[in-house]
Design a protein around this motif. Sequence first.
Motif, mmCIF file in Angstrom:
data_model
loop_
_atom_site.group_PDB
_atom_site.id
_atom_site.type_symbol
_atom_site.label_atom_id
_atom_site.label_comp_id
_atom_site.label_asym_id
_atom_site.label_seq_id
_atom_site.Cartn_x
_atom_site.Cartn_y
_atom_site.Cartn_z
ATOM 1 N N LEU A 169 46.983 47.846 27.154
ATOM 2 C CA LEU A 169 47.413 48.247 25.822
ATOM 3 C C LEU A 169 48.820 47.728 25.533
ATOM 4 N N GLY A 170 48.950 46.957 24.461
ATOM 5 C CA GLY A 170 50.249 46.428 24.075
ATOM 6 C C GLY A 170 50.646 45.166 24.803
ATOM 7 N N ILE A 171 49.810 44.658 25.704
ATOM 8 C CA ILE A 171 50.112 43.412 26.412
ATOM 9 C C ILE A 171 49.426 42.268 25.678
ATOM 10 N N SER A 172 50.203 41.354 25.141
ATOM 11 C CA SER A 172 49.635 40.225 24.397
ATOM 12 C C SER A 172 49.872 38.897 25.098
ATOM 13 N N ASP A 173 50.366 38.953 26.342
ATOM 14 C CA ASP A 173 50.556 37.739 27.137
ATOM 15 C C ASP A 173 49.330 37.550 28.025
ATOM 16 N N PHE A 174 48.573 36.490 27.770
ATOM 17 C CA PHE A 174 47.303 36.259 28.449
ATOM 18 C C PHE A 174 47.496 36.130 29.957
ATOM 19 N N ARG A 175 48.507 35.370 30.371
ATOM 20 C CA ARG A 175 48.717 35.165 31.802
ATOM 21 C C ARG A 175 49.035 36.480 32.514
ATOM 22 N N GLU A 176 49.926 37.275 31.933
ATOM 23 C CA GLU A 176 50.269 38.557 32.535
ATOM 24 C C GLU A 176 49.049 39.447 32.656
ATOM 25 N N LEU A 177 48.261 39.506 31.602
ATOM 26 C CA LEU A 177 47.064 40.342 31.591
ATOM 27 C C LEU A 177 46.100 39.931 32.699
ATOM 28 N N ARG A 178 45.863 38.634 32.826
ATOM 29 C CA ARG A 178 44.881 38.147 33.803
ATOM 30 C C ARG A 178 45.385 38.268 35.237
ATOM 31 N N GLU A 179 46.651 37.963 35.448
ATOM 32 C CA GLU A 179 47.165 38.003 36.819
ATOM 33 C C GLU A 179 47.317 39.431 37.330
ATOM 34 N N LYS A 180 47.452 40.394 36.433
ATOM 35 C CA LYS A 180 47.503 41.796 36.841
ATOM 36 C C LYS A 180 46.112 42.403 36.996
ATOM 37 N N GLY A 181 45.080 41.625 36.675
ATOM 38 C CA GLY A 181 43.714 42.119 36.811
ATOM 39 C C GLY A 181 43.355 43.209 35.831
ATOM 40 N N LEU A 182 43.979 43.167 34.651
ATOM 41 C CA LEU A 182 43.690 44.178 33.644
ATOM 42 C C LEU A 182 42.387 43.862 32.923
ATOM 43 N N GLU A 183 41.847 44.867 32.259
ATOM 44 C CA GLU A 183 40.581 44.696 31.542
ATOM 45 C C GLU A 183 40.737 43.633 30.461
ATOM 46 N N TYR A 184 39.786 42.700 30.403
ATOM 47 C CA TYR A 184 39.853 41.632 29.402
ATOM 48 C C TYR A 184 38.460 41.355 28.861
ATOM 49 N N PRO B 285 28.057 44.753 21.480
ATOM 50 C CA PRO B 285 27.778 44.672 22.928
ATOM 51 C C PRO B 285 29.045 44.739 23.783
ATOM 52 N N GLU B 286 30.143 44.184 23.284
ATOM 53 C CA GLU B 286 31.391 44.241 24.052
ATOM 54 C C GLU B 286 31.905 45.670 24.176
ATOM 55 N N VAL B 287 31.789 46.450 23.092
ATOM 56 C CA VAL B 287 32.220 47.850 23.146
ATOM 57 C C VAL B 287 31.284 48.661 24.035
ATOM 58 N N GLU B 288 29.997 48.418 23.934
ATOM 59 C CA GLU B 288 29.048 49.126 24.797
ATOM 60 C C GLU B 288 29.354 48.862 26.261
ATOM 61 N N ALA B 289 29.683 47.613 26.595
ATOM 62 C CA ALA B 289 29.990 47.276 27.985
ATOM 63 C C ALA B 289 31.272 47.959 28.448
ATOM 64 N N LEU B 290 32.285 48.002 27.589
ATOM 65 C CA LEU B 290 33.535 48.678 27.937
ATOM 66 C C LEU B 290 33.302 50.164 28.202
ATOM 67 N N LEU B 291 32.577 50.820 27.307
ATOM 68 C CA LEU B 291 32.320 52.248 27.475
ATOM 69 C C LEU B 291 31.485 52.516 28.723
ATOM 70 N N ALA B 292 30.536 51.631 29.009
ATOM 71 C CA ALA B 292 29.713 51.806 30.211
ATOM 72 C C ALA B 292 30.571 51.693 31.464
ATOM 73 N N ARG B 293 31.475 50.709 31.489
ATOM 74 C CA ARG B 293 32.344 50.542 32.664
ATOM 75 C C ARG B 293 33.300 51.723 32.813
ATOM 76 N N ALA B 294 33.629 52.368 31.695
ATOM 77 C CA ALA B 294 34.524 53.521 31.737
ATOM 78 C C ALA B 294 33.761 54.828 31.968
ATOM 79 N N GLY B 295 32.436 54.744 32.091
ATOM 80 C CA GLY B 295 31.634 55.947 32.273
ATOM 81 C C GLY B 295 31.546 56.800 31.030
ATOM 82 N N GLN B 296 31.676 56.189 29.854
ATOM 83 C CA GLN B 296 31.673 56.949 28.602
ATOM 84 C C GLN B 296 30.624 56.406 27.625
ATOM 85 N N HIS B 297 29.511 55.975 28.145
ATOM 86 C CA HIS B 297 28.492 55.408 27.262
ATOM 87 C C HIS B 297 28.011 56.411 26.227
#
Length: 569
Positions: free
Chosen positions: A7-22, A257-269
């Motif tokens: 949340l609030g991270i708009s730097d692609f490299r930082e997001l990916r190298e930290k292993g954040l949800e993308y 489908p992207e939102v459904e996948a996010l909610l499923a991974r978060a256990g909130q389907h």
Amino acid sequence: MPLRIPLGISDFRELREKGLEYVDKSGLLIEMIDREGTKVLLLPRPRRFGKTLNLSMLRCFFEKRPEDLSHLFQDLAVWKAGDAYRRHFQRYPVIFLTFRDVKASTFEGCWADLTRKVQALYDEHRAVLDGGALSALERRNYEAILDGTAEAALYRQALGDLSRYLHRATGERAMILIDEYDEPIHAGFVHGYAREILEFFRAILTVGLKDNPHLERGVVTGILRIARESIFSGLNNLAVYTLLQKTFSTCFGFTEPEVEALLARAGQHDAMGLVRAWYNGYDFGGTVIYNPWSVLSYLADAEPELKPYWLNTSSNDLIRATLKKHAARLGPMLEALLRGDGFETVLDENVALDRVDQSDAALWSLLVFSGYLKAEKRPRGPMAQAAHHLSVPNREVRLIYSGTFQELLEARLRDHGADLHRLLHGLLGGDAALVERQLGAFVKNVLSYHDLGADAANTPESVYQVFVLGLLAALEPGHRVRSNRESGEGRPDVLVLPNEPGQPGLVLELKVARGKRTLEQALDDGIEQVRGKDYAAELRAAGADPVHVLVIAFDGKQLRVRRADADTA
């Protein structure tokens, strides 16, 4: 395990190298590379729909640099698409310039911010200055920008000059990526220096993006497509893809489908239905799109709560001020939006900010492209101009309309004896006497046929209905206000439904004393109409408890209110 939300991270490299949800949006690279004949793209989208992150991704992919960044892309669609796309990887010099937060209240302040942006850009590419590729004059110009002594002309041609220097130094033409180009322009219109800021952007964009032999490709993002005559008149190589077009339609925001996948991974389907009601509703070129900021904010909450995350991220002053200013004139359309129906109109994809006060098309276009209205294309004849059906996209955005009406009414009643909160308390309590006193004061002090145009004399019911809906909008978000919707065996004028079971609900039937019919006779007619028809069916289904039914009869600025029993209404 909870998702690691960026949340609030708009730097692609930082997001990916930290292993954040993308959520993979590298399809933007594929679509862009496939359109080889398109030199410059303008991709306007609402704020916080992923524009800056996407440009950061483009930069990481295209920019020539010493370290290998392939690990950022290897599991993404663009990398899997093959060599036709990978041959562009880390190949070009990239000029990345963002105008985010350039919104000073004076042109002098704005100019200082702009020159600092260009100065930082030149400092970032200082290796060009030290590499021996510049002439003596070019070195002096470069150094003048670095030390802040440059004349205005050098800032206006900054993109063209820097792309020339980089092309000469690297042997490859430059990619130019410009983020939030229209934020300073918005500020110029709000604070009265539109002419000066438009002149600057017309110059810097034309020099950098039009017929520039040192330009490989250009991508510009913002919220609006500012009218061509204002800024883009010289850019005949500009291809514009607004949210109305199918091309690039899935590159910004989240698909279902992207939102459904996010909610499923978060256990909130199981939360999909509520998330859909609150944050869905956008139509990008025929594709259903969710607000990505709100979805991610919901998932990032330690205790996820459905609330207006997007509306709370920045000021909505321009939108609120615009709605307030035009609420009276646009009453029937706003009433249609509030009751959930919407209306059909022709949009202008070129938004002329200086015409919003005079042109309904400009106003609706501003609201659509800013993310405050949903636009669905309607088929018409081959010679007819394309039309769109406009509606409020979701519960979150609906709050801007209900909140604006509440502010408008409270401001108009400040010097009068009516109390909005007491009226709402009376309505939800089914107190006919209290409603009659408070609503009577509102009608006496505020309501005028002139507020809603010439048609009011012919359709007085619509005048009262718009007025009552505006008042009831203040009940949101705890309640939903609906008008003329099917319920039971008929169509009640207004329903107030709770968002949580166990809260009160309300049926309102509005009547007008016509001709020789008195207020009492109008009330009798209303009671007879609701009696025997199960108008409260939808309220009971929503878990409303208790359920109140009120009939209100109007005669000019006089009114009477009578309660009907919910079990017979």
